[in-house]
Design an enzyme around this catalytic site. Sequence first.
Site, mmCIF file in Angstrom:
data_model
loop_
_atom_site.group_PDB
_atom_site.id
_atom_site.type_symbol
_atom_site.label_atom_id
_atom_site.label_comp_id
_atom_site.label_asym_id
_atom_site.label_seq_id
_atom_site.Cartn_x
_atom_site.Cartn_y
_atom_site.Cartn_z
ATOM 1 N N LYS A 1 -62.351 23.299 -25.955
ATOM 2 C CA LYS A 1 -62.189 22.929 -24.553
ATOM 3 C C LYS A 1 -63.496 23.374 -23.356
ATOM 4 O O LYS A 1 -64.400 24.059 -23.863
ATOM 5 C CB LYS A 1 -61.093 24.121 -23.907
ATOM 6 C CG LYS A 1 -60.956 25.104 -24.551
ATOM 7 C CD LYS A 1 -61.497 26.419 -22.801
ATOM 8 C CE LYS A 1 -61.060 27.683 -23.749
ATOM 9 N NZ LYS A 1 -62.124 28.558 -22.845
ATOM 10 N N ASP B 1 -55.424 31.546 -25.019
ATOM 11 C CA ASP B 1 -56.384 29.877 -24.624
ATOM 12 C C ASP B 1 -55.271 29.126 -26.033
ATOM 13 O O ASP B 1 -55.793 28.117 -26.172
ATOM 14 C CB ASP B 1 -57.719 29.914 -25.463
ATOM 15 C CG ASP B 1 -57.980 30.160 -24.371
ATOM 16 O OD1 ASP B 1 -57.670 30.000 -22.814
ATOM 17 O OD2 ASP B 1 -59.458 30.638 -24.061
#
Length: 297
Positions: free
Chosen positions: A17, A149
Site C-alpha cells: 500500500k 494496517d
Amino acid sequence: MRLRAYGGALLIEAPAKLNLFLEVLGRREDGFHDLETLMLSVGLYDSLRLAAADGGEIRLRLEGCHVPLSAPLQVDDTNLVVRAARLLQTHTGSQQGVRIELTKRIPVEAGMGGGSSDAAATLVGLNRLWQLGLSSGELHALAAQLGSDVNFFLDSAPAALCHGRGEQIAMVPMAGPLPFVILKPKSGCPTGAIFRTLQLGGAMHGPDRLLSALAVGNWKGFRSECYNALQAPAEELNSDVGRALSLLNGNDVVTAGMTGSGSACFGLCRSVRQARMLANRLRQQFDGQVFSVTTSI
Ligand code: C5P
C-alpha cells in the site's frame, strides 16, 4: 489480494500500500495515535502458499526473499503471519495446522504494509483452507488485534480512507489506475520510533481535495494535496528519506511524498510509460530499491 487454489494448496498474492495522505489527529490513552489516512493498494506483491498440515502445526518458511534485510526476518511466533494463524486457532478452537511458504518482495520497514498484507492474506486464506466460515466482521475484529494496517488489506479495497489506529476502513472512489515510482532507501524507519518523535499541535490538514481529485482522476488536484504528518519526524530520524524525496521532486513527478512511517517515498507520474522510464533512470542514481507500480487490488 489475489487468491487461487492449486494442487490442494492456496496461493495468495498480497499487495503493498501507499499512504497518499496521513494526518495524526491525536495521541490516545492506549499509547496509539488516532489517524486519518488515505491508502491505495499497489501492484507489488508478496506471495504466500498455504498447505494444510496435521496436528495443529503452524510452520512458516521464507521461500524467497527479494528485499534487503537489516536483520533476519523472523519466522517464529513473533511473525505477524504466524500470529494471524494462531489467533484463528484460538478464536475458533480449530485443531488444524498449516505450512506457509512466504516469498517477500515488499520492502520491510518501508511503510508499505508488507507484514500487514501478509497477515491479512493468512486470515482470509486460512478461513477458506480450514473452512472456518468466519464472517467479514469477525475477520476484521481479528485483524484489528494484529496491527493497524491489517484491516485495509482484508477487503482488497483499491482505495480507502481509514480512521482510528487505521483499522476503520471506508472505501473511496478512484477514477483510474495511478502510476508511481517508489524509492526505498537501504535504511528503514521503525514505526514506533517515528511516532515517538512526532510533535503534535500544528495546523491540521484534511483529505477532501485529494479525495475529489482521486474520484475524477484530476492530476493537478494531487499537487500540494498529498500530506504525511510522519514525514517530518522520519526526515529528522533518517536523512535517506529527504534524499529520496529530493530526487523524486527533481524529476518532474506530479507530486512526491513518503508512505506510512517511511522510509519508502513515492512519486506520482503522468503515465505508466513515464513511471517506467523514470524508474529505469533512477536505478542508476539511487542507493536503494526502485519500483514502478500502478494502483491495483
Ligand atoms: O499497529 P502497528 O504494529 O503498525 O504499530 C506499530 C507501532 O506504531 C505501535 O506500537 C505504536 O507505537 C505506533 N502506532 C501509533 N499509532 C498508530 C499506529 C501505530 O502510535 N495509529
